[in-house]
Enzyme design. Structure first.
Site, short mmCIF file in Angstrom:
data_model
loop_
_atom_site.label_atom_id
_atom_site.label_comp_id
_atom_site.label_asym_id
_atom_site.label_seq_id
_atom_site.Cartn_x
_atom_site.Cartn_y
_atom_site.Cartn_z
N LYS C 83 66.52 63.29 -41.15
CA LYS C 83 66.28 63.44 -39.71
C LYS C 83 64.88 64.00 -39.49
CE LYS C 83 68.34 65.67 -35.62
NZ LYS C 83 69.44 66.51 -35.13
N SER C 158 72.24 64.77 -31.33
CA SER C 158 70.83 64.39 -31.37
C SER C 158 70.46 63.63 -32.64
CB SER C 158 69.93 65.62 -31.25
OG SER C 158 70.15 66.48 -32.33
N SER C 182 75.38 67.74 -32.63
CA SER C 182 74.44 66.71 -33.08
C SER C 182 74.67 66.00 -34.39
CB SER C 182 73.03 67.29 -33.07
OG SER C 182 72.73 67.74 -31.77
#
Lengths: 487, 103, 474
Positions: C83, C158, C182
């Site tokens: 990420k 997210s 997330s």
């Protein structure tokens, strides 16, 4: 007619000389290093970096707190203090807010009356003891350094993250001399503890006094000793001025006195000085208003989530307390008492713990040798101190070497009495005027003659023997003088 | 969620003050928008007044860890070279970072 | 054989049996990326050359040391994605934002280092809601990511790119962070297993901080085994992170086969009274029945402070956000603060307010106290049950742009997910099936450091349902 009394509180920062920085493993020794050469993600404030506290820095803060008579908070923590400034990489400083490591201490000093300079001898201490209260002692990280170059400001982050102890006093000071004396004592204490060099010129000790002036309406009333009054007995002035950029001891007095004068003048005009931060210009010796950074700061303190709280273990605290050495004030009093030293000499010596130890070791070794020898020299402590302070003997000598030197200098010298007698006779005959001066009452004249004799003897004569022989020869050389029996 | 009558809890002054503290330059549009949105959100927060928190300690560390620290040792692995330190900056002058003069 | 559809377990077995090389695995992922990336927008940076180089190194390693090397390097040769909130040395890290669009970290996050040491190959950095602010992927400054199961829909956020990348076969595992939802939400919306570990289980060092006392470091995979294997590598105390707990890391994969007979399952009644989609509710009830078939005993329990969780969360988290984003002043890295997106600005403003003088006590301090009560709710529950079961989302993955521009509405949709972060508990999302072709997920919540148990429950459920076998038709 009103009287104006200064009300001064101090905020002092001391850089700890730990090996590594407060929250990372970068070297803490940043003085004169190439710019931006000792940074890591943590002290540079890179995204994702996290702080991990330096245990030694915590320990030394506790040590200083205890030395200053503070209570140590059982539970303590770090908090974030937010403001934007180019030298503050995270946009907040990790500091302490409502649970500092130490609170409520004090430092008592023997303040000599200003009529007496330290250099004058006074074994009877014509001193006043003043106590200055410590509000708190806490731990935080330092910021980077700004350098101004034309229309740019340059930033060096080497200093960012260095451990900083902040000492805040109560507003117990009412004159610049006391502030200077306090600062000097604090510097020596911090050096005794071995936790900082506390060098104002190098920035490892920094002072920011908060200065106000208040009116005493009745000039005839006794000016109160502020430090002896509990704080509820009087009201603090409604403003205070912080002064920054005082980076040497000699500027402390100048800056504070200028500021007191400035404020007093305003008050006399019926104006209230503005609450602000002012800088000190050492060239012009004035304080000046710094472009005020908005209204009062809202630092939005909250507990530092990246660092778990600290709960201090009693055993650890006791261990730390044991590390407190004999402090300069106590050592000074002991030296005067035990070694019969002059206050001024003992004062100079005790400014440096290493030097004090050296003195004591030389003294005790000498004592042993002296008692074993035939000579039994008296008053050697004072002589030793003279030799140390006047730097006649190098401090790089080992204890043993120093002691031998002392013996050499203090031991009575072998004197060829026959040669001496002849020399003295000669000197007396060639210096009739001086001899007459001596006989007519000028006691000091004999020292000139002693000097002449010593020169002739090339120093190979014991001073006492020379003086006695001189005196007796002078006596016997002129029967007519009526005063010679006085010797 | 049904729309309630919108209370404007935050004044325009407050929004401007917050923006200053947070070093954000807002457009007029944003000032008005945030005033509305933040007021609605802050109004929602008043729900917490229903909760009795007498004698409840705030969470200080959800792990309940204490006394995490390290020994005073230099870690040379993490030290960045000058190049690495300055690499991502748009404003530098030789070995320094720079900003417009702040005095 | 489409290599990119394999699980990590299958891929490792294949590598050991020399059925294919790491180079082929990576090429398969890179090919997949070339094929689907334009539709998905799951990646911000693709590390093509770097990945191929690493793959060749892995193949050499295996050639030199043989099968035994997989003991020391359990992820050897496996293509993964990171990420874009995680610092990767010399590889651009943007946090999904434009402010640090060109930022190249000079260091690796601890988790990245550990994954590299375990032999994993980084094929790229995944897209996300900028700074972690969001639960759909629509708040990215680099354009939204789309759900591989339905391109009109959000993949959840997210960690949106991470969800889409693993589900579509662009990589085998992707890391994420879970501050309020997330990892679990993209896992649920993309038919994946996603772990939100106990706070303090995995190091946060090097991961761009959103809310320091909430952020946890997790990851998404197709299967429970893959997920458990990865946590064995990422978990553990880190001397660079003072909030990591010095607890041993179990070999999670060794306990998966254990029966869950007698497992006490708690169903939080508050989660079933809020506006949950009827179809989702039916799905979760079937899932619970399945767990009962596997030996679980169901109990209704109460988490009485659930209704206060969102207010508590949205006071504390933006406060910490506003503080953590103060370091972005454009001097040492990045651009001016004006370039913060709408959501980031809103959270910064909100957090500045709740911390400001005069309001701190009423908001931050109050919320910190309520947080204690939320945590206590969970602790009390775990005295009676072993795990809690809940849906990961009250709704199906929604259409891109569908959720109103009302931020308060958006905030309130994480009602099942945020309380877990307030309490610091671990939670594992496991695929729960499909509704109208869209994936839904189930959360298995445990007490602190109970990941071992969560994986066991999930493994048994996965064994019985095997939803991971249904790949998206992309």
């Amino acid at each position: 007619m009103n009287n104006y009394i200064p009300v001064i509180g101090l905020e002092i920062h001391v850089e700890l000389k730990t090996k590594s920085k407060m929250f990372c493993g970068c070297p803490a020794d940043h003085f004169a290093k190439k710019p931006n050469s000792i940074c890591c993600p943590v002290c540079l404030g890179l995204p994702g970096a996290l702080p991990v506290p330096n245990k030694k820095a915590i320990e030394w803060t506790i040590l200083l707190g205890k030395t200053l008579g503070c209570a140590i908070n059982k539970v303590s923590k770090f908090d974030r203090k937010h403001y934007f400034y180019p030298d503050l990489p995270k946009g907040y400083q990790i500091s302490q807010y409502d649970e500092p490591i130490a609170t409520k201490g004090k430092l008592s000093l023997q303040i000599q009356s200003s009529k007496f300079k330290v250099q004058n001898d006074s074994s009877k201490l014509k001193n006043e003891e003043k106590t200055f209260r410590i509000h708190r002692v806490h731990l935080e990280e330092d910021t980077g350094k700004l350098i101004h170059k034309g229309n740019e400001t340059l930033i060096d982050f080497n200093r960012s993250g260095v451990p900083l102890v902040e000492i805040v006093t109560e507003p117990d000071f009412d004159n610049a001399d006391d502030v200077k004396r306090f600062l000097e004592e604090l510097q020596v204490i911090v050096r005794y503890l071995g936790i900082s060099d506390a060098d104002m010129e190098k920035g490892s000790m920094r002072l920011e006094p908060n200065i106000s002036v208040r009116e005493i309406p009745n000039p005839k009333s006794q000016i109160p000793n502020i430090s002896k009054l509990p704080i509820t007995n009087y009201q603090l002035p409604k403003y205070k001025v912080e002064v920054k950029n005082i980076n040497s001891f000699r500027f402390v007095k100048q800056a504070i006195e200028y500021e007191i004068e400035r404020q007093t003048t305003l008050l006399e005009k019926g104006e209230t000085p503005k609450q602000e931060t002012r800088g000190f210009n050492s060239n012009k010796q004035i304080t000046y208003s710094q472009r005020s950074k908005e209204e009062a700061h809202d630092y939005r303190y909250f507990p530092e989530p990246d660092i778990p709280p600290m709960i201090f273990n009693d055993d650890w605290l006791k261990q730390i307390e044991k590390q407190i050495p004999e402090l300069p004030q106590a050592k000074l009093e002991r030296f005067v008492k035990d070694y019969s030293l002059k206050f001024s000499d003992a004062f100079i010596l005790t400014r440096d713990k290493k030097l004090s130890n050296y003195f004591e070791q030389v003294n005790s070794k000498f004592k042993i040798q002296n008692s074993k020898s035939k000579l039994k020299i008296k008053n050697y402590s004072q002589s030793i101190i003279n030799l140390i302070i006047n730097n006649k003997l190098s401090k790089t000598l080992t204890i043993g070497e120093f002691v031998n030197k002392v013996i050499e200098l203090l031991a009575p010298k072998e004197t060829d009495e026959k040669l001496l007698g002849a020399t003295i006779t000669r000197i007396i005959e060639t210096n009739k005027k001086v001899v007459d001066d001596y006989k007519s009452g000028k006691q000091n004249a004999i020292m000139f003659l002693v000097g002449q004799v010593m020169r002739e003897m090339k120093g190979k004569a014991d001073a006492k023997i020379v003086i006695n022989m001189l005196k007796s020869k002078i006596q016997s050389s002129n029967v007519r003088s009526s005063r010679f029996n006085r010797d | 969620m049904k729309k309630k009558s919108k209370k404007i809890i935050l004044s325009r002054q407050e929004i401007l003050h917050l923006a200053k503290l947070a070093k954000l330059r807002l457009t007029e549009n944003e000032v008005q928008k945030f005033q509305k949105q933040l007021s609605a959100i802050v109004d929602y927060f008043s729900k917490l007044n229903e909760v009795n928190t007498d004698n409840v300690e705030p969470v200080s560390q959800i792990t309940e860890l204490v006394n995490e620290n390290v020994d005073d040792e230099i870690n040379s692995i993490r030290i960045l070279s000058l190049e690495e330190t300055l690499k991502n900056s748009k404003s530098k002058n030789n070995d320094f970072f720079k900003v417009k003069s702040i005095f | 054989m489409n290599l990119s559809n394999l699980t990590i377990k299958e891929a490792t077995l294949g590598l050991k049996k020399k059925k294919f090389s790491s180079n082929q695995l990576v090429k398969a992922c890179l090919d997949k990326i070339k094929k689907v990336e334009k539709k998905l927008n799951a990646f911000i940076t693709i590390n093509e050359n770097g990945a191929i180089d690493q793959a060749n190194n892995c193949d050499l390693y295996f050639k030199k040391f043989g099968e035994g090397i997989f003991e020391k390097k359990p992820l050897l040769g496996i293509p993964i994605a990171i990420k874009d909130l995680f610092s990767t040395k010399d590889l651009k890290t943007t946090a999904g934002s434009i402010i640090i669009n060109k930022y190249i970290p000079p260091f690796d996050a601890t988790v990245v280092k550990k994954l590299k040491n375990a032999g994993a190959i980084i094929v790229g950095k995944t897209n996300e809601d900028a700074w972690g602010h969001g639960s759909s992927g629509e708040n990215s400054d680099h354009g939204p990511t789309r759900n591989p199961y339905n391109l009109e829909r959000v993949p959840g956020g997210s960690s949106s790119g991470s969800g889409a990348a693993v589900a579509s076969g662009e990589c085998f595992m992707a890391t994420g962070t879970d501050t309020g939802s997330s990892v679990r939400l993209p896992a649920a919306y993309c038919n994946l297993v996603g772990i939100k570990p106990t706070y303090g289980r995995v190091s946060r060092y090097g991961i761009i901080a959103m809310a320091s006392s909430f952020d946890t470091v997790g990851h998404l995979t197709k299967t429970v085994y893959d997920n458990a294997l990865t946590l064995e590598i990422t978990a553990g105390k880190d001397s660079y992170d003072a909030t990591t707990v010095p607890k041993d890391v179990p070999k999670y994969t060794h306990y998966l086969e254990k029966s869950i007979e007698g497992l006490k399952i708690g169903i939080p009644e508050e989660y079933f009274i809020s506006g949950i989609d009827e179809k989702v509710e039916n799905k979760i009830l079937s899932a619970i029945k399945q767990l009962q078939k596997l030996g679980g005993k169901v109990n209704k329990i109460s988490l009485p402070h659930t209704e206060y969780a969102m207010a508590t969360y949205y006071i504390l988290v933006p406060s910490e956000i506003s503080s953590n984003l103060s370091k972005f002043d454009g001097i040492r890295y990045g651009d001016e603060r004006e370039l913060f997106g709408d959501e980031a600005k809103r959270r910064i403003m909100l957090g500045t307010y709740t911390l400001s003088s005069g309001y701190y006590d009423a908001y931050y301090l109050k919320a910190a106290k309520v947080r204690t009560l939320v945590k206590r709710d969970f602790e009390e529950a775990f005295k009676k049950v072993d795990v809690l079961i809940a849906p990961s989302s009250p709704t199906l993955p929604f259409k891109i742009g569908e959720k109103a521009a009302d931020p308060l509405q958006m905030y309130l949709s994480d009602i099942f997910l945020c309380p877990v972060n307030l309490a610091g508990m671990p939670s594992l999302n496991v695929p729960m099936g499909f509704i109208d072709g869209l994936p839904v997920g189930m959360q298995i919540i445990g007490q602190q450091f109970s990941e071992k148990l969560l994986y066991q429950v999930a493994y048994k459920y996965e064994e019985a349902t095997q939803y991971y076998k249904i790949s998206p038709k992309i």
